[in-house]
Each structure stands twice: as structure tokens, then as C-alpha cells.
Enzyme design. Structure first.
Site, mmCIF file in Angstrom:
data_model
loop_
_atom_site.group_PDB
_atom_site.id
_atom_site.type_symbol
_atom_site.label_atom_id
_atom_site.label_comp_id
_atom_site.label_asym_id
_atom_site.label_seq_id
_atom_site.Cartn_x
_atom_site.Cartn_y
_atom_site.Cartn_z
ATOM 1 N N MET A 166 90.950 131.577 22.703
ATOM 2 C CA MET A 166 92.156 132.173 22.126
ATOM 3 C C MET A 166 92.940 131.103 21.377
ATOM 4 O O MET A 166 93.289 130.069 21.946
ATOM 5 C CB MET A 166 93.021 132.789 23.234
ATOM 6 C CG MET A 166 92.389 134.003 23.901
ATOM 7 S SD MET A 166 93.257 134.524 25.407
ATOM 8 C CE MET A 166 92.711 133.253 26.566
ATOM 9 N N GLY B 219 117.279 138.217 39.942
ATOM 10 C CA GLY B 219 116.634 138.773 38.767
ATOM 11 C C GLY B 219 117.469 139.858 38.113
ATOM 12 O O GLY B 219 118.658 139.674 37.829
ATOM 13 N N ASP C 52 116.931 127.017 37.238
ATOM 14 C CA ASP C 52 117.392 125.638 37.082
ATOM 15 C C ASP C 52 118.619 125.573 36.183
ATOM 16 O O ASP C 52 119.542 124.783 36.421
ATOM 17 C CB ASP C 52 116.274 124.772 36.499
ATOM 18 C CG ASP C 52 115.061 124.690 37.408
ATOM 19 O OD1 ASP C 52 115.240 124.732 38.646
ATOM 20 O OD2 ASP C 52 113.927 124.595 36.899
#
Length: 320
Positions: A28, A225, A255
Site C-alpha cells: 500500500m 471519549g 496527553d
């Protein structure tokens, strides 16, 4: 604001690519190849310095890839103290499939570290000149799970506040080192720590508050999230919903969140405002592709959108 230090026991050379589609076996061709110094503490330092702070990076690095990592750290103009080890620094990869918009991330466990090597790290940290130490990231093979607890005790003796961001046994045993200023687990990491499912905001808040009641941390910021994040401290909890933005990459969001929150705390902001600033930075990070992190202009723009939230009184177990 004084200089902080960051500790990265398991740094990475972060590589990112984009491909049109992912296929097995077939070669790829990639585009937008990027390289960056990575690992929790180094990422925190990158964002912290972008915001105007000063940070010294302590990290373990060795083998043929150590020079490449050092060069990338220098490219980002970070002050560094490298603790040499024998084996190769790991290389992590993130691949974005343009066709689907999905990101694939590959992260090795890291090189084995000998006892004399991690002890050398403790000896270096005993001489650190900083106001706060951010210990962030996984522990590589060979480093005992109570390593962060040892770090916390060393820092406590010197009056240096510690921030901890790790997972698994390293988090569990690290918290046993004593009262840290801030812990930033993801929801999955908090579930693993307490050993049970946590679904509702109330359950998550109660679990975080129990850690505070044990005297292990003053502040706990749980990143969740798409569900946002939750801050727990002695006086209660605050849940903030996620900002409605389109994510380009999840690399470095936690982070960036931590770096901005620590930065705000070190310049004298109250915990809730620091938490909101961290929320803005975590959201800003997902706007950047590949291995890049949050930028100040995006953080400031999104910070104005971090409003509302649900504040609750301390949620403590009945038997506490």
C-alpha cells in the site's frame, strides 16, 4: 510558573501515514508521512511548552533508534535528559484509511529494561529541579509495577508535586505511593483499576471519589471519549459533555488534555477551570491529523465552548 519535568519510561518514535484503502498482503502506497517524538511524558511536554511553559523531559532510550528519538526531541526544542538503555526504543505507527476515515494504531510493548537502568532513572530523578513531575505512559518490560510509587515517594521527600497518567498494575501500584496531585485515567483504565463496570456518571464519580478518600490523589480527571470527562475532588464531581467536533485522529488527545490541565494548575487556576482547559485541549488534539497534538489557538477557541456541565456533591460509598 516554575519548570516542570516529565517522565517517559517507554517513549516512542511515532510514525503516521495515510492510505486510500487497507488491504492484506498487497503493498500500500502511503502519503503524508510524519515522524514525531512520542510517549506520554514527551507528548505532555510538547503541548506544555507550546502553551508557554518550560519542561524538562526525562526518558529512557537506547539501541539504534535512540539517536532518531533524540533528534526528534531536539527538533521540537525540548530540554531533555536521556537515561541510556541497551535495547532499541520502540516505533509506533498510526495509519489513516482515507476511504473509511478509520485509523489503525500499532504500538509495541517496548524494549526490556534492566534493573540497573531503571535504578539509574530513579537516581537522576532524585536530582530533578522542578515544581511538578508528570509521570505518564506505560512501563516497559523489566520495570517493576511499583516503579511510579517509588517515583512519587522520591518527589514527596523533595516537595515536588506529582501527576500520574498510566494504566493497569502501574496505575494501581503507583497510587499506593501516596497522595499525588492529579491522576488522569480513561474510563476503561478506571474500570480496570476498580475491577468493575462503571456505566452511569454517578458510578464513575463514586469510584473516583473513593480514590480521593483513600488519600491517594487530590484530583482525578476521567476522560470518557464521546461521553466527555469527569473531574472529582474533595468537594464533589463535575461532568462535562464532549464538544461536538469532527475527529481526525485520536493520537495524543489524552496527553494534550493532561498537559493543558497541568499548565493551568501551575499558573494558579482553580481545579475546575484547569479541568475545562484540559477538555478544550483534548478536543483540540483530535482536530490535528496523524501524530500532531493540540495547538494553543485551537485550545483557546474551544475553551470558550466548554460550558455547563453537571456538578454533584461528593458521591461516596455507604461503607466509607
Amino acid at each position: 510558573m516554575k519548570t516542570i519535568a516529565t517522565l517517559t519510561m517507554n517513549p516512542t518514535i511515532d510514525v503516521s501515514y495515510e492510505v486510500e484503502s487497507v488491504f492484506h498482503t498487497r503493498k500500500m502506497r502511503t502519503r503524508n508521512e510524519r515522524y514525531a517524538p512520542g510517549g506520554g511524558g514527551i507528548n505532555v511536554a510538547r503541548v506544555f511548552c507550546r502553551l508557554g511553559g518550560t519542561a524538562r523531559c526525562y526518558y529512557l532510550s537506547g539501541g539504534a533508534t535512540s539517536a532518531a528519538l533524540d533528534g526528534l526531541v531536539d527538533l521540537h526544542q525540548l530540554v531533555r535528559t536521556r537515561i541510556p538503555i541497551e535495547h532499541d526504543t520502540r516505533i509506533a505507527a498510526a495509519v489513516l484509511e482515507r476511504e473509511s476515515g478509520k485509523e489503525y494504531r500499532f504500538t509495541p510493548p517496548g524494549p526490556p529494561v534492566a534493573a540497573e537502568e531503571w535504578q539509574d532513572c530513579l537516581d537522576r530523578l532524585a536530582e530533578a529541579d522542578c515544581s511538578h513531575l508528570v509521570a505518564s505512559g506505560s512501563l516497559p518490560p523489566g520495570v517493576p509495577s511499583d516503579f511510579y510509587a517509588r517515583v512519587v515517594r522520591i518527589m514527596q521527600k523533595r516537595g515536588i508535586r506529582t501527576i500520574l497518567d498510566t494504566s493497569g498494575d502501574a496505575l494501581k501500584d503507583g497510587l499506593a505511593g501516596g497522595r499525588v496531585l492529579l491522576v488522569k485515567p480513561s474510563l476503561g483504565e478506571l474500570r480496570q483499576l476498580v475491577g468493575r463496570d462503571l456505566e452511569s456518571v454517578e458510578e464513575i464519580g463514586a469510584a473516583a471519589t473513593a480514590i480521593i478518600d483513600k488519600g491517594q490523589a487530590e484530583l482525578i480527571a476521567v476522560t470518557m471519549g464521546h461521553r466527555g470527562a469527569l473531574l472529582a475532588w474533595q468537594d464533589g464531581t463535575l461532568h462535562l459533555p464532549a464538544l461536538p467536533i469532527e475527529a481526525k485522529s485520536a493520537v495524543g488527545a489524552g496527553d494534550s488534555f493532561l498537559a493543558a490541565m497541568v499548565y493551568a494548575l501551575t499558573v494558579g487556576q482553580e481545579p475546575v477551570d484547569a479541568f475545562r482547559y484540559g477538555m478544550a485541549a483534548g478536543s483540540a488534539a483530535v482536530l490535528t491529523p496523524g501524530t500532531d497534538l493540540a495547538f494553543p489557538e485551537d485550545i483557546d477557541r474551544l475553551f470558550a465552548l466548554v460550558v455547563g456541565g453537571r456538578k454533584m456533591a461528593p458521591l461516596r460509598p455507604q461503607n466509607s
